[in-house]
Design a protein around this motif. Structure first.
Motif, PDB file in Angstrom:
ATOM      1  N   HIS A  18      14.088  32.929 -51.479  1.00 29.56           N
ATOM      2  CA  HIS A  18      12.818  33.393 -51.949  1.00 29.56           C
ATOM      3  C   HIS A  18      12.772  34.164 -53.101  1.00 29.56           C
ATOM      4  O   HIS A  18      13.973  34.972 -53.351  1.00 29.56           O
ATOM      5  N   PRO A  19      12.221  34.119 -54.289  1.00 25.33           N
ATOM      6  CA  PRO A  19      12.403  34.906 -55.545  1.00 25.33           C
ATOM      7  C   PRO A  19      12.377  36.205 -55.361  1.00 25.33           C
ATOM      8  O   PRO A  19      12.916  36.799 -56.249  1.00 25.33           O
ATOM      9  N   GLU A  20      11.894  36.927 -54.314  1.00 24.43           N
ATOM     10  CA  GLU A  20      11.914  38.228 -54.055  1.00 24.43           C
ATOM     11  C   GLU A  20      12.963  38.774 -53.435  1.00 24.43           C
ATOM     12  O   GLU A  20      13.315  39.922 -53.404  1.00 24.43           O
ATOM     13  N   LYS A  21      13.841  37.922 -52.923  1.00 26.64           N
ATOM     14  CA  LYS A  21      15.097  38.236 -52.365  1.00 26.64           C
ATOM     15  C   LYS A  21      16.159  38.854 -53.149  1.00 26.64           C
ATOM     16  O   LYS A  21      16.172  38.126 -54.304  1.00 26.64           O
ATOM     17  N   ASP A  22      17.165  39.485 -52.797  1.00 24.82           N
ATOM     18  CA  ASP A  22      18.339  39.801 -53.456  1.00 24.82           C
ATOM     19  C   ASP A  22      19.280  38.671 -53.606  1.00 24.82           C
ATOM     20  O   ASP A  22      19.477  38.020 -52.494  1.00 24.82           O
ATOM     21  N   ASP A  23      19.770  38.295 -54.984  1.00 28.62           N
ATOM     22  CA  ASP A  23      20.582  37.168 -54.857  1.00 28.62           C
ATOM     23  C   ASP A  23      22.181  37.739 -54.603  1.00 28.62           C
ATOM     24  O   ASP A  23      22.532  38.591 -55.465  1.00 28.62           O
ATOM     25  N   PRO A  24      22.796  37.343 -53.434  1.00 31.67           N
ATOM     26  CA  PRO A  24      24.131  37.845 -53.181  1.00 31.67           C
ATOM     27  C   PRO A  24      25.075  37.306 -53.900  1.00 31.67           C
ATOM     28  O   PRO A  24      26.455  37.841 -53.963  1.00 31.67           O
TER      29      PRO A  24
END
Lengths: 511, 511
Positions: A18-24
């Motif tokens: 989802h666009p609001e999640k942090d990209d790990p």
């Protein structure tokens, strides 16, 4: 997070958050680690409004790889710097890899922890800084840690070829010869990659070659011999990651990987005694005798260290073995040879390699193994055993050479003038066979009617092409502008064995 | 196809095509070639119902890279096997790369034609099969084919450091010294990667460092000297692809790339005479004198071949130059030194390197360059020129050392017992500086109050830390369990020049 299968088709392994999640994923490589209960992979992360905040989007294909379905739990984390990386980097300073080092590297490959870049660093390092005998032993042993094993209560015999020569159908004869003598030879083979037909492709014309480890353990002790496709099994599978991801795209083939790939799979199937066919000649993997000798001695020594007795046979490979190339044509030629109607080169090579195994097993005296093997063929015992194996593997035991179907689109090539055949190009032959449809199209292939050293007259038929599709035939005819056949002689030029290495001994049979 | 910008955020370069379209990407690598009017890149292809059949979906970031907006035309084609691949593979057989070979490889890198795997093959090849002088010359010349150039109507002088030593702020003194003598020195510098501060980071505390090629061509002839950030310009940019994509992730640093990277950028800025600082010492890029000598001779020779007169100065680098590390602290120390209040190591190193350039220019006799440079500093001419350059680059020409702001979170370290300082770890110092926020946080940094060889008493202040954030200071204090300062001596240990290479001559100044 929960798996959400989304309509995403791609070879690349990507996941959607989802666009609001942090990209790990890491800034530089964009790789993150995806972990299910079954599997771990490095994936690239995309943010797109295709999933909810608690969901992770996977395409069909990746979901299958990971063994997950909609709603399963799955974990996506930042990629930890692989332990293998500093170990690989030791080689920049020309240090040696220990057995622990090898285990770390191979574990990371097995766990899908290495990026393409890191895999390339590992493989190119082996290309430029050849591994020594200790390191090659470590690599072989590390490969065997992962994957399936097949176990038997008795020693397993094996014949293996390092490949590179078209038409090398001798395994179809050697397995029944060895099995007819009572030795256990449940042989796993590969399919062709660049050659017209691999042993598994050829035998599949006559019977099933896909068996599980359990089935092999059940059938082989009864028939004493099998011919199965190794790719179906999961034997010491780490090498295939290296080969597919790095060696093939970069045309690399480091010796240490060749040895470790072969021997680790043999260890996983309980092989104790092996004859190794080293086809040597123009346009093969081993163009020079010296190269073949060096590699042979390395094989013998690594074999000794890991518990496999190996004898290498450096074999004549300036031209095709027998006359035919292509699955159906080769199956037919093998069957014909067992029935007494085959080319001398196929029979001789099969008998000589079998003889080496008989001598290793101690059931024939040194120098007498080939005689014993020839008797097994001439008495019809090998043919009977061959039919038994075909039957046990679900084929028709009463198959005749004529009943084996070949491509209906055919073309004949004739000699343009009188003269001796001086040379045959293996590569040219492979290109023609590939154009005809080999190895995928079983019925396609080539017959060379004449071979090096033969005298032909203008208009003599020298080559026949077979295809299932007219377009393929036309394409092959176009490629086939120059052809040629070749001289027959005893196929084994030299034999290098464990213990008594006997470089001087020649086993060249009379014409 | 028409560009459609979609809500896709990712570092990976992927494009989206309609599920019914043919995927042109190669089966193995999943790469296809994306081409706009401005740029070409390798991308991975995903099929998803996010775009229409005639559309190609790009995320913001990739669209920016490609220089396209919604509705622009864009072409996605199957990836052609790069021409560079067989050329790279020549090296598997230990063949030499010709100048045409190098051009082919560098062109393919520049055009975004090489996958990570292929880039790794190229770079690892150079790591293991060191390039010879001819090949390094070819690589240097191939790098200069691409990118911007800056031209002047007179010879350009330059000072460059191969880096690896913290606190090396001498360029801030050398540029005004050289410029004050009337020579043209429009110096481009890099930002720090792993060190506490690069020259561009340090000078940016005092003035703007981002200028276009046109601006540099206009300002430099007036002030005679500039200190600008090279990264802003597009000078011989191909090396940065190699460094970012392969060298950094794999910790590789092949010599030939070091030489070609530096010299190609110098060629692109019209440099004709250069003094090259080779910091040599424990925990630097050049731990041994021999290594530094070999690299120096290679630099001098490649320089000669491409038209740059180079003299290398192997300089003392067992410890920090001066006392401070970190952008603001270093700017302050450089200014203090020009004002007559700086550490002897900073002054001496600056004066000696400047002196070499004066001798190369023929405006000082051999052996007299450093005397001339010292006069320029002591007369105040260098300070005046420094302020003029600061002003010309948009800074405050009346800046005082005290007005340069440093981090308000500070901590003092004291000697735990009496004794001589025997060693200072460059790496330890760098870790502390990084924890404090260097180089991004300009106000962060370290002052070492004592250096190797000094006698300190228990409780003497030996180190001070500066940070802008309390958390960063706490983190740095945690890391700083062991510290140390060090011996001052003349910094230039040896000088290796074009023409008369004079290995024996030592330039060790008195204490």
């Amino acid at each position: 997070m929960k798996v959400k299968i989304i309509n995403f088709q791609t070879e690349a392994e990507v996941v959607v958050i989802h666009p609001e999640k942090d990209d790990p994923s890491s800034f530089r490589s964009n790789l993150a680690t995806l972990r299910s209960d079954f599997k771990q992979r490095l994936v690239r992360v995309i943010k797109a409004p295709l999933v909810a905040e608690n969901e992770l989007g996977l395409g069909d294909k990746l979901a299958k790889t990971m063994g997950v379905v909609d709603g399963n739990d799955i974990v996506l984390t930042g990629r930890k710097k692989p332990q293998a990386l500093p170990v690989i980097m030791k080689k920049y300073d020309h240090k040696k890899w220990t057995s622990d080092d090898m285990r770390i590297i191979v574990d990371d490959i097995n766990n899908g922890n290495l990026s393409d870049l890191e895999m390339a660093a590992f493989t190119l390092t082996m290309q430029y800084e050849s591994l020594d005998t200790d390191e090659t032993e470590h690599l072989t042993k590390a490969f065997t840690i992962h994957g399936e094993t097949i176990e038997f209560n008795e020693p397993v015999y094996d014949k293996h070829s390092i490949g590179g020569i078209p038409g090398n159908k001798v395994s179809l004869l050697i397995v029944p010869i060895i099995a007819a003598a009572g030795l256990l030879i449940p042989k796993t083979s590969s399919r062709a990659i660049t050659s017209p037909s691999g042993t598994a492709d050829t035998f599949e014309v006559l019977a099933n070659v896909k068996f599980s480890a359990e089935e092999i353990q059940e059938i082989a002790p009864k028939t004493r011999g099998m011919l199965v496709w190794g790719g179906q099994l999961n034997l010491a599978p780490v090498d295939s990651e290296i080969i597919t991801r790095v060696e093939r795209p970069l045309s690399l083939d480091p010796e240490s990987v060749i040895i470790a790939s072969i021997l680790s799979k043999k260890l996983s199937t309980g092989v104790k005694h092996m004859v190794l066919d080293m086809p040597t000649g123009a346009e093969t993997k081993m163009p020079s005798r010296k190269q073949a000798q060096d590699l042979s001695m390395l094989f013998v020594e690594i074999g000794r260290r890991v518990g496999i007795q190996i004898e290498c046979a450096i074999t004549y490979a300036d031209q095709i073995v027998g006359h035919s190339a292509g699955p159906a044509l080769e199956a037919r030629e093998a069957l014909n040879t067992l029935m007494g109607n085959g080319p001398r080169s196929v029979l001789e090579k099969s008998v000589e390699l079998s003889g080496i195994l008989f001598e290793m097993a101690g059931i024939a005296q040194r120098g007498q193994g080939a005689v014993m093997a020839m008797e097994i063929v001439q008495s019809g015992k090998a043919l009977t055993k061959f039919r038994e194996i075909i039957g046990a593997q679900g084929g028709d035991p009463n198959v005749t050479p004529e009943s084996i179907e070949v491509g209906k689109y055919q073309s004949v090539f004739k000699a343009p003038k009188d003269g001796y055949i001086a040379y045959i190009s293996n590569n040219q032959l492979k290109s023609i066979a590939a154009a005809l449809g080999c190895p995928a199209d079983k019925k396609s292939g080539v017959i060379l009617h004449r071979k090096i050293g033969e005298f032909v007259k203008e208009g003599d038929v020298i080559m026949e092409l077979f295809a299932s599709r007219e377009g393929a035939l036309d394409h092959a005819i176009q490629i086939a502008t120059t052809k040629s056949p070749f001289r027959q002689e005893g196929m084994v030029l030299e034999r290098i064995g464990s213990g008594s290495i006997d470089l001087g001994r020649k086993l060249i049979a009379d014409e």
